[in-house]
Design an enzyme around this catalytic site. Structure first.
Site, mmCIF file in Angstrom:
data_model
loop_
_atom_site.group_PDB
_atom_site.id
_atom_site.type_symbol
_atom_site.label_atom_id
_atom_site.label_comp_id
_atom_site.label_asym_id
_atom_site.label_seq_id
_atom_site.Cartn_x
_atom_site.Cartn_y
_atom_site.Cartn_z
ATOM 1 N N ASP A 44 -1.096 -1.453 0.686
ATOM 2 C CA ASP A 44 -0.720 -0.927 -0.631
ATOM 3 C C ASP A 44 -1.613 0.262 -1.020
ATOM 4 O O ASP A 44 -2.738 0.380 -0.564
ATOM 5 C CB ASP A 44 -0.830 -2.055 -1.671
ATOM 6 C CG ASP A 44 -0.072 -1.731 -2.942
ATOM 7 O OD1 ASP A 44 0.818 -0.861 -2.913
ATOM 8 O OD2 ASP A 44 -0.361 -2.364 -3.988
ATOM 9 N N ASN B 128 11.443 -3.019 -2.633
ATOM 10 C CA ASN B 128 11.110 -1.596 -2.665
ATOM 11 C C ASN B 128 12.335 -0.686 -2.799
ATOM 12 O O ASN B 128 12.198 0.514 -3.082
ATOM 13 C CB ASN B 128 10.281 -1.190 -1.433
ATOM 14 C CG ASN B 128 8.828 -1.645 -1.481
ATOM 15 O OD1 ASN B 128 8.217 -1.949 -0.462
ATOM 16 N ND2 ASN B 128 8.241 -1.712 -2.674
HETATM 17 C C1 IPE Z 1 3.984 -4.497 -1.561
HETATM 18 O O1 IPE Z 1 3.547 -3.443 -2.311
HETATM 19 C C2 IPE Z 1 4.980 -4.012 -0.522
HETATM 20 C C3 IPE Z 1 4.407 -3.246 0.570
HETATM 21 C C4 IPE Z 1 3.131 -3.001 0.761
HETATM 22 C C5 IPE Z 1 5.357 -2.759 1.532
HETATM 23 P P1 IPE Z 1 4.267 -3.010 -3.681
HETATM 24 O O2 IPE Z 1 3.583 -1.794 -4.130
HETATM 25 O O3 IPE Z 1 5.716 -2.940 -3.478
HETATM 26 O O4 IPE Z 1 3.938 -4.258 -4.621
HETATM 27 P P2 IPE Z 1 3.951 -4.339 -6.205
HETATM 28 O O5 IPE Z 1 5.245 -3.733 -6.652
HETATM 29 O O6 IPE Z 1 2.764 -3.577 -6.695
HETATM 30 O O7 IPE Z 1 3.829 -5.799 -6.503
HETATM 31 C C1 IPE Z 2 2.464 0.838 -0.277
HETATM 32 O O1 IPE Z 2 2.069 1.879 -1.098
HETATM 33 C C2 IPE Z 2 3.580 1.240 0.647
HETATM 34 C C3 IPE Z 2 4.902 0.728 0.261
HETATM 35 C C4 IPE Z 2 5.136 -0.098 -0.698
HETATM 36 C C5 IPE Z 2 6.027 1.191 1.022
HETATM 37 P P1 IPE Z 2 2.729 2.117 -2.522
HETATM 38 O O2 IPE Z 2 3.819 3.097 -2.358
HETATM 39 O O3 IPE Z 2 3.134 0.831 -3.137
HETATM 40 O O4 IPE Z 2 1.518 2.752 -3.294
HETATM 41 P P2 IPE Z 2 1.161 2.534 -4.828
HETATM 42 O O5 IPE Z 2 1.009 1.066 -5.024
HETATM 43 O O6 IPE Z 2 2.284 3.101 -5.622
HETATM 44 O O7 IPE Z 2 -0.122 3.270 -4.991
HETATM 45 MG MG MG Z 3 2.200 -0.457 -4.413
#
Ligand code: IPE
Ligand code: IPE
Ligand code: MG
Length: 247
Positions: free
Chosen positions: A30, A78
């Site tokens: 993340d 996502n």
């Molecule tokens: C979890 O991260 C999914 C991945 C790392 C692919 P998210 O960024 O989607 O999680 P939330 O929305 O903060 O819970």
């Molecule tokens: C994790 O990074 C990757 C995916 C969920 C695909 P994020 O895109 O969730 O990054 P933040 O949480 O917005 O910083």
């Molecule tokens: Mg995230």
């Protein structure tokens, strides 16, 4: 032993016991978006940096002696993101799969993908199939990518499968259900790492992580490196796993 790899030597210097490594490491990668935004750059640039991190962490995990690495690449939730980010991620994953194919095969990595992959773009489905097929006989680290993966969806799919077969409720056990998950042969994760500081599971491996040790770092995924990886293992080895017993 002088045949130790550089990362194993670093681990030993930190007091890590190489005989007691997490056998299965799972990572919620993340913080790509925040990493990019902080520097005034596009979120997709952050995801590209995250891809570079993943290459390094896969190599380091394999060299350290971890047997299974499972990473959360795209969750079933996502899709709620803006369309350009979703399609950018799908393209990035497909490109990466095609680009890394040769290296993965040569490095003896066995690649698996878990999730509702039949819902992702066809090009990516094809790249996944090719990656899984060409590496299926490899005997090194098992690298599992969670794509369009949701823990609840996985449990639901398992239950639906049993119901469709008319399974007798009295004979259904935890083992039966485990055998219906997307990666029935994968052991449960021993250590679960989450980057970028959030203290939640976000629907990752809900069934399998029942007794995983959790380690959260504030470093975003693009900032994560060997030092962080080894730090997580040091913490893991200080834990007493009790599984409900007295340890
Ligand atoms: C979890 O991260 C999914 C991945 C790392 C692919 P998210 O960024 O989607 O999680 P939330 O929305 O903060 O819970
Ligand atoms: C994790 O990074 C990757 C995916 C969920 C695909 P994020 O895109 O969730 O990054 P933040 O949480 O917005 O910083
Ligand atoms: Mg995230």
């Amino acid at each position: 032993m002088n045949s130790l790899r550089p990362i194993q030597k670093r681990a030993l210097a930190l007091g890590i016991n190489l005989e007691a490594l997490p056998k299965h490491l799972a990572i919620i990668m993340d913080g790509n978006g925040r990493f990019a935004t902080r520097q005034g750059l596009m979120r997709l640039w952050g995801h590209r940096q995250g891809y570079q991190t993943l290459k390094k962490v896969l190599l380091s995990s394999a060299n350290l002696g971890v047997d299974y690495l499972t990473v959360y690449a795209f969750s079933a939730e996502n899709w709620r993101r803006p369309e350009d980010e979703v399609s950018g991620l799908m393209t990035l994953i497909e490109e990466a799969a095609r680009h890394e194919l040769k290296g993965l095969r040569e490095n003896n990595v066995r690649v698996r993908v878990i999730g509702r992959t039949h819902e992702v773009p066809l090009g990516l489905q094809e790249a996944i199939r090719e990656m899984e097929e060409t590496t299926s006989l490899n005997t090194g680290i098992t690298f599992t990518l969670a794509i369009n993966y949701g823990g609840r969806a996985e449990i639901l799919d398992a239950v639906r499968g049993l119901l469709a077969e008319g399974a007798d409720p009295a004979t259904v056990t935890e083992e039966t259900l485990s055998g219906r998950m997307y990666g029935p042969d994968l052991p449960d994760p021993d250590l679960m790492i989450r980057t970028a500081g959030e203290l939640r599971w976000s629907n990752f491996l809900l069934w399998q992580a029942a007794y995983s040790e959790l380690y959260v770092t504030d470093a975003t995924w693009p900032e994560f490196g060997d030092e962080e990886l080894l730090k997580a293992v040091v913490h893991y080895q200080k834990r007493t796993r009790k599984f409900g017993g007295l340890g």
